[in-house]
Design a protein around this motif. Structure first.
Motif, PDB file in Angstrom:
ATOM      1  N   ARG A 123       0.852  -1.186   0.000  1.00  9.44           N
ATOM      2  CA  ARG A 123       0.000   0.000   0.000  1.00  9.44           C
ATOM      3  C   ARG A 123       0.894   1.246   0.000  1.00  9.44           C
ATOM      4  O   ARG A 123       1.876   1.300   0.733  1.00  9.44           O
ATOM      5  N   GLY A 126      -1.926   4.457   1.816  1.00 11.76           N
ATOM      6  CA  GLY A 126      -3.143   3.763   2.205  1.00 11.76           C
ATOM      7  C   GLY A 126      -3.871   3.046   1.087  1.00 11.76           C
ATOM      8  O   GLY A 126      -4.826   2.317   1.344  1.00 11.76           O
ATOM      9  N   LYS A 127      -3.450   3.223  -0.161  1.00 10.98           N
ATOM     10  CA  LYS A 127      -4.111   2.570  -1.297  1.00 10.98           C
ATOM     11  C   LYS A 127      -3.273   1.396  -1.790  1.00 10.98           C
ATOM     12  O   LYS A 127      -2.047   1.477  -1.861  1.00 10.98           O
ATOM     13  N   VAL A 128      -3.962   0.311  -2.177  1.00 14.44           N
ATOM     14  CA  VAL A 128      -3.266  -0.859  -2.710  1.00 14.44           C
ATOM     15  C   VAL A 128      -2.540  -0.463  -3.996  1.00 14.44           C
ATOM     16  O   VAL A 128      -3.131   0.090  -4.911  1.00 14.44           O
ATOM     17  N   SER A 129      -1.255  -0.752  -4.024  1.00 13.80           N
ATOM     18  CA  SER A 129      -0.418  -0.448  -5.178  1.00 13.80           C
ATOM     19  C   SER A 129      -0.177  -1.694  -6.017  1.00 13.80           C
ATOM     20  O   SER A 129      -0.313  -1.673  -7.239  1.00 13.80           O
ATOM     21  N   THR A 156      -0.592  -5.688 -10.552  1.00 15.46           N
ATOM     22  CA  THR A 156      -1.379  -4.543 -10.099  1.00 15.46           C
ATOM     23  C   THR A 156      -2.878  -4.812 -10.168  1.00 15.46           C
ATOM     24  O   THR A 156      -3.667  -3.950  -9.789  1.00 15.46           O
ATOM     25  N   CYS A 159      -5.619  -7.846  -6.746  1.00 15.61           N
ATOM     26  CA  CYS A 159      -5.074  -7.796  -5.392  1.00 15.61           C
ATOM     27  C   CYS A 159      -6.201  -7.754  -4.358  1.00 15.61           C
ATOM     28  O   CYS A 159      -7.250  -7.171  -4.615  1.00 15.61           O
ATOM     29  N   GLN A 162      -8.715  -4.360  -3.145  1.00 20.42           N
ATOM     30  CA  GLN A 162      -8.354  -3.341  -4.137  1.00 20.42           C
ATOM     31  C   GLN A 162      -9.554  -2.517  -4.499  1.00 20.42           C
ATOM     32  O   GLN A 162     -10.653  -2.935  -4.539  1.00 20.42           O
TER      33      GLN A 162
END
Length: 162
Positions: A123, A126-129, A156, A159, A162
């Motif tokens: 992350r 805070g966001k899923v990368s 990407t 996940c 996500q």
């Protein structure tokens, strides 16, 4: 006739060999979660490694690894990337932090070597990368576990969370 008999005798075992799975040659995996006393000790440098990266602390990250090892990143659409630990440490800075978490690690230990295989999620802000599988090779030196190599897949899409 003898030649035909000899050929048949030599070829007879081939169908059975072809049906043998490569997994039949491996010892059985340990059940999850791994309950051996070494599990916490094996995971300690991995957790410290992730903590150091999350804080941007390259010096602490380098204390968790064996200097001759490396990091190998393999994605679905990119060429493999290989970095020494020193090269990777150059990227670990307080202005370039991310959070990586592993789940359900499969741990195998044999004497002074260990392997950890686990799904991970990264992350950023805070966001899923990205996500994938981490594969750590560890060695025990002077009673302490060190990460020798980290090889991981990366994608990407697909996940968790996500």
């Amino acid at each position: 006739m003898r030649l035909l008999f000899l050929a048949a005798a030599l070829l007879a075992p081939l169908p059975a060999l072809a049906q043998a799975k490569s997994s039949d040659k491996l010892p059985p995996a340990n059940p999850l979660p791994y309950q051996d006393g070494d599990a916490a000790a094996v995971l300690a440098p991995i957790n410290a490694f992730f903590g150091a990266v999350e804080r941007g602390d390259a010096a602490e990250m380098l204390r968790q690894v064996q200097a001759t090892g490396r990091l190998s990143a393999l994605g679905d659409t990119q060429n493999p990337r290989y970095l020494s630990w020193a090269e990777f440490a150059e990227r670990v800075r307080p202005d370039n932090i991310f959070q990586e978490r592993i789940t359900n690690p499969a741990i195998e230990v044999d004497g002074n070597i260990a392997m950890v295989w686990a799904p991970y999620v990264v992350r950023v802000a805070g966001k899923v990368s990205n996500c994938g599988i981490d594969h750590f090779d560890l060695v025990r030196e002077d009673g302490a576990w060190k990460i020798l190599n980290l090889t991981f897949s990366t994608r990407t899409t697909g996940c968790p969370a996500q």
